[in-house]
Design an enzyme around this catalytic site. Sequence first.
Site, PDB file in Angstrom:
ATOM      1  NE  ARG A 125     -12.309  -3.427   3.068  1.00  0.00           N
ATOM      2  CZ  ARG A 125     -12.547  -3.289   4.242  1.00  0.00           C
ATOM      3  NH1 ARG A 125     -13.339  -4.074   5.120  1.00  0.00           N
ATOM      4  NH2 ARG A 125     -12.973  -2.052   4.746  1.00  0.00           N
ATOM      5  CB  SER A 166      -9.752  -9.925  -5.342  1.00  0.00           C
ATOM      6  OG  SER A 166      -9.663  -9.993  -4.019  1.00  0.00           O
ATOM      7  CG  ASP A 200     -19.102 -31.571  -0.359  1.00  0.00           C
ATOM      8  OD1 ASP A 200     -18.407 -31.920  -1.365  1.00  0.00           O
ATOM      9  OD2 ASP A 200     -19.637 -32.015   0.602  1.00  0.00           O
ATOM     10  CG  HIS A 201     -14.878 -29.530  -4.284  1.00  0.00           C
ATOM     11  ND1 HIS A 201     -14.327 -29.183  -2.860  1.00  0.00           N
ATOM     12  CD2 HIS A 201     -13.569 -29.970  -4.965  1.00  0.00           C
ATOM     13  CE1 HIS A 201     -13.388 -29.579  -2.718  1.00  0.00           C
ATOM     14  NE2 HIS A 201     -12.730 -30.132  -3.639  1.00  0.00           N
ATOM     15  CB  VAL A 253     -19.261  -7.312   2.447  1.00  0.00           C
ATOM     16  CG1 VAL A 253     -18.908  -7.900   1.147  1.00  0.00           C
ATOM     17  CG2 VAL A 253     -18.590  -7.639   3.639  1.00  0.00           C
ATOM     18  CG  ASP A 261      -5.836 -19.263  -3.749  1.00  0.00           C
ATOM     19  OD1 ASP A 261      -5.039 -18.810  -4.615  1.00  0.00           O
ATOM     20  OD2 ASP A 261      -5.910 -20.299  -3.248  1.00  0.00           O
ATOM     21  CE  LYS A 309      -5.363 -29.849   4.786  1.00  0.00           C
ATOM     22  NZ  LYS A 309      -5.714 -29.777   3.094  1.00  0.00           N
ATOM     23  CG  HIS A 311     -15.468 -32.615   1.002  1.00  0.00           C
ATOM     24  ND1 HIS A 311     -16.216 -31.668   0.366  1.00  0.00           N
ATOM     25  CD2 HIS A 311     -14.207 -32.060   1.132  1.00  0.00           C
ATOM     26  CE1 HIS A 311     -15.401 -30.686   0.168  1.00  0.00           C
ATOM     27  NE2 HIS A 311     -14.199 -30.684   0.792  1.00  0.00           N
ATOM     28  CE  LYS A 359     -12.939 -33.913  -5.517  1.00  0.00           C
ATOM     29  NZ  LYS A 359     -11.795 -33.338  -6.170  1.00  0.00           N
ATOM     30  CG  ASP A 365     -10.645 -28.547   5.534  1.00  0.00           C
ATOM     31  OD1 ASP A 365     -11.152 -27.670   5.051  1.00  0.00           O
ATOM     32  OD2 ASP A 365      -9.543 -29.056   5.056  1.00  0.00           O
TER      33      ASP A 365
HETATM   34  C1  BG6 Z   1     -11.367 -28.272   0.608  1.00  0.00           C
HETATM   35  C2  BG6 Z   1     -10.485 -28.379   1.888  1.00  0.00           C
HETATM   36  O1  BG6 Z   1     -12.573 -28.529   0.939  1.00  0.00           O
HETATM   37  O2  BG6 Z   1     -10.851 -29.719  -0.194  1.00  0.00           O
HETATM   38  C3  BG6 Z   1      -9.210 -28.363   1.419  1.00  0.00           C
HETATM   39  O3  BG6 Z   1     -10.752 -26.946   2.583  1.00  0.00           O
HETATM   40  C4  BG6 Z   1      -8.598 -29.798   0.710  1.00  0.00           C
HETATM   41  O4  BG6 Z   1      -8.192 -28.451   2.945  1.00  0.00           O
HETATM   42  C5  BG6 Z   1      -9.583 -29.628  -0.620  1.00  0.00           C
HETATM   43  O5  BG6 Z   1      -7.399 -29.467   0.456  1.00  0.00           O
HETATM   44  C6  BG6 Z   1      -9.242 -31.192  -1.170  1.00  0.00           C
HETATM   45  O6  BG6 Z   1      -9.956 -30.939  -2.527  1.00  0.00           O
HETATM   46  P1  BG6 Z   1      -9.724 -31.644  -3.532  1.00  0.00           P
HETATM   47  O7  BG6 Z   1     -10.684 -31.601  -4.791  1.00  0.00           O
HETATM   48  O8  BG6 Z   1      -8.173 -31.375  -4.075  1.00  0.00           O
HETATM   49  O9  BG6 Z   1      -9.638 -33.221  -3.225  1.00  0.00           O
END
Ligand code: BG6
Length: 486
Positions: free
Chosen positions: A46, A14, A178-179, A87, A16, A341, A241, A183, A236
């Site tokens: 939940r 559920s 690790d997104h 959980v 974000d 930020k 990253h 990319k 963060d």
């Molecule tokens: C996340 C962080 O891992 O990466 C966020 O927790 C951040 O704080 C985000 O905004 C940034 O990702 P992207 O793909 O928008 O550069």
Amino acid sequence: AKEQAAVIILFGGSGDLARRKLYPAMFGLFQRGYLQKRFAVIGTARRPWSDEHLREIVVDAVKTMPGATLEQAQSFASHFYYQSHDVTDADHYITLKTLAAKLDDQYQVGGNRIYYMAMAPNFFATIAEHLKSEALLTDNGFNRLVIEKPFGHDYASAKALNDSITATFDESQIYRIDHYLGKEMAQAIMALRFANPMIENVWHKDFIQNIQITLAEAVGVEERAGYYEQSGAIRDMIQNHVMQLVADLTMAKPDSLTSEAVHKVKGDVFDHLHVYTPEEACDNFVRGQYTAAVIDGDAVTGYRDETGVAKDSLTDTFVAGKILVDTPDFEGVPIYVRTGKRLTRKSTQITVVFKPAKDNLFNTSDEPDTLTICVEPSEGFDLVLNGKKLGQSNDLIPENLAFRHDPKLAKQAPEAYERLIQDALQGDQTNFTRWTELAKTWQYVDSILDAWQNNTTMPEYPAGTMGPKESFDLLARDGNEWHWQP
Ligand code: BG6
């Protein structure tokens, strides 16, 4: 066959992240035929939702994606099931197990399971333990754990988390997200470095003056103060990253493109991170916090006045640092990194600054050659070289050989999460992080956080700027400066 069969159990269904990233990513795989008929997704959380409610959420999340039709979105969403789940309650895992088995049968999945943890990290360990104690793993097909960040808060908690997941899954079954590794332009670094001898041969301390990595965001802390106050920019963004990009940029050439070979050379970088003494750490890593400003006529709140942030918060919303990698190829090359930020704009850029020509015959330019990898939002490269100024002279002028992917085509290419979920379905761990990598990067970050502990000064920067003065001083001290395309 192209189609991948699996039951995906999503903890945090559920949430974000699921709505913004994971459902659209899975839908992309559906549109491209990697997910077709033989798959089901169980969303758990939940809240007492119904299957219908989850399906509505899913349809809403995907129906406006490029090329989507409402009918296609609905057909995709029909594969989704919802299970309200506490959980910590063992009984709930039995219910989940029964449902997964039923769907496995119904969709002829053959026992393939993905357990996807995308919820509050304090539950990751509990879930992993219950998956084992209630015997959710199948004995036919694959069982893979996909786990979101944050992977721990420091080395000790990351190790505890890793111990608990490895009691259920072995390393070959664990996909730590690790997104940034999903990319396009992060994935393009290897091709740039290793498919071009003219680049490969100068990718070395003899020719590289410094490397710069900037991950800038325009947004502030948003609604995430609860998490961010405990994290800050260094946990963060740097620990994960930025460190992964450092490895992509400085690792040796792998023997092949297999996960094993790539992680081998990456691991070598993390093993050679130059760990600073506390005093050196304070000299080489600076932090900052954004303060109120008016940007384009809009009043922007300073960090300490954001909802959920302590008035005397010492959380870093910005970090700049000089990282050294003590490998034979990169020893002594400063790798300057910064992230924050409320900077000028959302953009990720990497610049490699080359050493100047020896015995420059021209004398009219000291501009170094630079190669910039534009990761986001525009995707491509800039190679800036010294050219001869037009006309009858020997004056030099910087000339830019610029390449950008066509934004339309770039938009059609799979998004980071789509690539990573596809990799997990196919069993390819190349673009996921290993425990040994996390262990090293957490130890590195811990050493900086420890050094900061005894220092309560917090440099400030007005929202909408590129960070505090201290960040510029860090490079100026070495006779360098940040390269940045505004
Ligand atoms: C996340 C962080 O891992 O990466 C966020 O927790 C951040 O704080 C985000 O905004 C940034 O990702 P992207 O793909 O928008 O550069």
